[in-house]
Scaffold this active site. Structure first.
Site, PDB file in Angstrom:
ATOM      1  CG  HIS A 184      -5.927  -1.251  -0.839  1.00 34.21           C
ATOM      2  ND1 HIS A 184      -5.099  -0.863  -1.857  1.00 34.21           N
ATOM      3  CD2 HIS A 184      -5.341  -0.815   0.321  1.00 34.21           C
ATOM      4  CE1 HIS A 184      -4.058  -0.204  -1.356  1.00 34.21           C
ATOM      5  NE2 HIS A 184      -4.184  -0.173  -0.029  1.00 34.21           N
TER       6      HIS A 184
ATOM      7  CB  SER B 149      -0.956  -0.040   1.199  1.00 28.70           C
ATOM      8  OG  SER B 149      -1.909   1.003   1.134  1.00 28.70           O
TER       9      SER B 149
ATOM     10  CG  ASP C 286      -6.782  -0.955  -4.738  1.00 30.03           C
ATOM     11  OD1 ASP C 286      -7.285   0.116  -4.356  1.00 30.03           O
ATOM     12  OD2 ASP C 286      -5.583  -1.230  -4.607  1.00 30.03           O
TER      13      ASP C 286
END
Length: 418
Positions: free
Chosen positions: A380, A247, A350
């Site tokens: 995600h 991320s 995502d």
């Protein structure tokens, strides 16, 4: 589509995260020393002895001026003869002149053999956790489980970075911390080599030296910590270093990769051979198709992304096309053709997926090995979220990453031995 459990979890996650983000915005604070974790995180304790999964861990605070820390994950494959692990993991050096070897001493964890014959060199994976700049940590339960899995599958030493979080430490603090750890690794390699060649002539191996009485001798600094980290000195091969970011950690990894290219031979003996960007936290002022279609996506929606970036970037620098946010629009520090091989992992649900894919395409256009792993029905952080770590998809993602990474970290002639 994601399961009902994931959908319900996403609703709860977004509620609490948005409340946390708003609280941090309403009551901003500045702490130069920084924080690397939040009190509400579930933390896994370090265990310097090899546990049931065959991985030993230890925490180190590497900078006296900031809160930057690392957690080292050492797989038992670093030991040539694993049967000897029960004997060597309890060596304790409790003070100068001490000869005691006992489980009741100060340390009690694994320590490399002084002759170095039972030590195997493994590549290094430098890992940066996720958390939207404001949460997460290198010692959280989820990150601990993920890094253990990564160490075993990749047959590598994983060094997880505890970088400073926002808003206490805004940009470029987290990026500087990533560079600081990479430089620290280089310093470790050089000090270990010095110890071997200068001091180690008296019988030391693996970056360590021993006196006539058998006591351990090491260079120490003014901070009071051992300068030569024994696990890395005995088992780390920094000529095979991979960066992996999760991320927002992927943004840090990409920045550190640019730094490594820019630094060149100044980083010797550290050599970044590849990077892995897992669902990077990229954004831009011109919305992509996925940002429009999935604006109310699972875990992170568009409004929460904006809040996260407002907390991370200084007010005077807030811009969605900031170099930290959008690697496509911003002028790169180095030409894309010089970037290391880059594996990008994206999820179907995502909203940041399209920009990550576009970055990968830009790398491929200049002949960089930059494949994309696109996972169907995934959200995600599907491979690193605590709730989903035990799912087959999470396990498969780690295995896929290991297969690609081994092309660049396996010794010549063994690239496809797995």
């Amino acid at each position: 589509m994601p399961s009902v459990t994931v959908k319900l979890y996403s609703v709860v996650f977004k509620f609490f995260l948005k409340r946390k983000l708003l609280t941090l915005i309403e009551s901003p604070s500045s702490k130069p020393y920084g924080v690397v974790s939040r009190p509400d995180e579930t933390v896994a304790s370090a265990n310097p002895s090899f546990s049931e999964d065959g991985v030993a861990t230890k925490d180190l605070h590497i900078d006296p001026l900031t809160s930057v820390s690392i957690r080292i994950f050492l797989p038992d494959s670093a030991i040539v003869s694993p049967k000897s692990i029960p004997d060597i993991r309890v060596k304790v050096f409790s003070g100068r002149g001490s000869k005691k070897v006992s489980v009741d001493g100060v340390y009690g964890g694994y320590f490399p053999e002084k002759n170095g014959r039972n030590c195997r060199k493994l590549p290094i994976i430098l890992q940066f956790h996720g958390g939207g700049w404001v949460s997460g940590g290198n010692d959280t339960l989820a990150n601990d489980v993920f890094c253990r899995r990564l160490a075993k599958l990749c047959d590598a030493v994983v060094v997880a970075v505890g970088y400073r979080l926002a808003p206490e430490s805004r940009f470029p603090a987290a990026f500087e911390d990533g560079v600081k750890v990479l430089d620290w690794l280089g310093k470790q390699a050089n000090l270990a080599e010095y110890n071997r060649t200068i001091v180690g002539g008296r019988g030391g191996r693996g970056g360590l030296s021993y006196g006539a009485a058998g006591e351990r001798r090491q260079i120490v600094d003014g901070f009071g910590t051992s300068m030569v980290e024994p696990w890395l000195a005995a088992h780390g091969d920094l000529s095979r270093c991979v960066l992996l970011g999760v991320s927002c950690g992927a943004n840090i990894a990409n920045y550190v990769a640019q730094y490594s290219v820019e630094a060149g031979k100044l980083l010797d003996p550290v050599r970044v051979v590849a990077q892995v960007l897992m669902y990077p936290f990229f954004i831009g002022s011109s919305p992509t198709r996925s940002e429009i279609k999935l604006s109310n996506s699972y875990l992170y929606d568009k409004s929460m992304l904006l809040l996260s970036w407002k907390l991370f970037l200084p007010e005077e620098e807030f811009n969605l096309d900031h170099p930290a946010a959008n690697p496509l629009v911003a002028a790169g520090r180095v030409p894309l053709k010089n970037m290391p091989p880059t594996l990008t992992v994206v999820a179907e649900h995502d909203l940041m997926r399209d920009r990550a894919i576009a970055y990968s395409e830009a790398l491929r256009k200049v002949n960089v090995d930059a494949p994309v792993l696109d996972y169907k029905d995934a959200i995600h952080e599907f491979a690193t979220l605590e709730l989903l770590l035990k799912t087959p998809q999470s396990q498969a993602c780690c295995e896929d990453i290991a297969i690609w990474v081994k092309k660049y970290i396996s010794l010549r002639g063994y690239e496809f031995s797995y």
